[in-house]
Design an enzyme around this catalytic site. Structure first.
Site, PDB file in Angstrom:
ATOM      1  N   GLY A  14       0.790  -1.290   0.115  1.00  0.00           N
ATOM      2  CA  GLY A  14       0.071  -0.032   0.079  1.00  0.00           C
ATOM      3  C   GLY A  14       0.977   1.375  -0.157  1.00  0.00           C
ATOM      4  CB  ALA A  15       4.181   1.774  -0.860  1.00  0.00           C
ATOM      5  CB  SER A  16      -0.036   4.002  -4.389  1.00  0.00           C
ATOM      6  OG  SER A  16      -1.333   3.960  -3.776  1.00  0.00           O
ATOM      7  CB  VAL A  66      -2.027  -7.246  -0.211  1.00  0.00           C
ATOM      8  CG1 VAL A  66      -0.915  -7.039  -0.581  1.00  0.00           C
ATOM      9  CG2 VAL A  66      -2.700  -6.152   0.313  1.00  0.00           C
ATOM     10  CG  ASN A  93       1.123   1.414   4.766  1.00  0.00           C
ATOM     11  OD1 ASN A  93       0.812   2.176   5.797  1.00  0.00           O
ATOM     12  ND2 ASN A  93       0.538   1.568   3.416  1.00  0.00           N
ATOM     13  CB  SER A 146      -5.429   1.688  13.745  1.00  0.00           C
ATOM     14  OG  SER A 146      -6.277   2.927  13.903  1.00  0.00           O
ATOM     15  CE1 TYR A 160      -8.818   0.428   9.592  1.00  0.00           C
ATOM     16  CE2 TYR A 160      -9.351   1.735  11.545  1.00  0.00           C
ATOM     17  CZ  TYR A 160      -8.492   1.563  10.299  1.00  0.00           C
ATOM     18  OH  TYR A 160      -7.226   2.021  10.197  1.00  0.00           O
ATOM     19  CB  ALA A 162     -12.793  -5.869  15.435  1.00  0.00           C
ATOM     20  CE  LYS A 164      -5.520  -1.039  10.102  1.00  0.00           C
ATOM     21  NZ  LYS A 164      -4.174  -1.377   9.412  1.00  0.00           N
TER      22      LYS A 164
END
Length: 255
Positions: A14-16, A66, A93, A146, A160, A162, A164
């Site tokens: 997720g590096a864009s 991913v 990430n 998070s 979300y 949960a 994380k």
């Protein structure tokens, strides 16, 4: 002690843009060769690669979903082929809130999407790089969780949160499992980080300003703030640290 990652191969999912981009650039600045994973934003990934090349670094952009195990395995093989060596550093990430929705309205489809992009991706990208790290005699895995993992998240974000929390707990278990192989696993828990698509999409400006006023440091974080912690965790400075979670939130949440 200096942070020198020369010769290391890193994969950042997720590096864009956002935190992923900030992390990828800082890893490259310290000498790592960086694989920039993306799914939909080819332009963003190319911009990340260009930013790395502009500082004299080496990077490649690799598209992969991913949440798909076959694509994960292919991505890792592509990284190893591109740089001629196994992956030393993995930064999980990639993640997403996907949609704010109350549990009373939650669908199985949305539940699966949220869990897959946050938890499943972390598990199976980690699994894919572990054999190479074992061959190298060690490695570093950094998982992004998070502040929501601690406080349950904002409105419509309980699943979300949960997912994380699952990442946080998984990081501890994986750290125990891999310690004997010299692979250190830690997590980073960002609070309110600006300059990301997450808050641009899901946080109205009024809520943003109110949140900032509640942060002791009186500012939102930056992707570079997160990247600094990642650098620490993947360097020899953290050689005796595994299974831990670093909170990056300006004092918003203290343990």
């Amino acid at each position: 002690m200096n942070i020198d990652l020369t010769g290391k191969v890193a994969l950042v999912t997720g590096a864009s843009g956002g935190i992923g981009r900030g992390v990828a650039i800082e890893l490259a600045r310290q000498g790592a060769k960086v694989a920039v994973n993306y799914l939909s934003s080819v332009q963003g990934a190319e911009e990340t690669v260009a930013a790395i090349q502009a500082i004299g670094g080496e990077a490649v952009a690799i598209r992969a979903d991913v949440t798909d195990v076959a694509q994960i395995n292919d991505m890792v093989a592509q990284v190893e082929k591109a740089f001629g060596a196994p992956i030393d550093i993995l930064v999980n990430n990639a993640g997403h809130l996907v949609q704010r929705l109350a549990n009373a309205e939650m669908t199985e489809e949305l539940y699966n999407k949220i869990m897959d992009v946050n938890m499943k991706s972390t598990v199976f990208v980690s699994k894919a790089v572990i054999p190479g790290m074992k061959k190298l005699g060690g490695g570093r895995i950094v998982n992004l969780t998070s502040i929501a993992a601690h406080n349950g998240g904002g409105p419509g974000a309980s699943i979300y949160a949960a997912s994380k929390a699952a990442v946080l707990s998984y990081s501890k278990g994986l750290a125990k499992e891999l310690a004997g192989d010299g692979i250190l696993v830690n997590a980073i828990s960002p609070g309110f980080i600006g300059g990301t698509a997450f808050h641009a999409t899901f946080t109205p400006d009024a809520a943003r300003q109110a949140t900032i006023q509640g942060i002791p440091l009186k500012r939102e974080g930056t992707p570079e703030d997160v990247a600094g912690a990642v650098l620490y965790l993947v360097s020899e400075l953290s050689a005796y640290l595994t299974g831990e979670t670093i909170e990056i939130n300006g004092g918003m949440f203290m343990r």
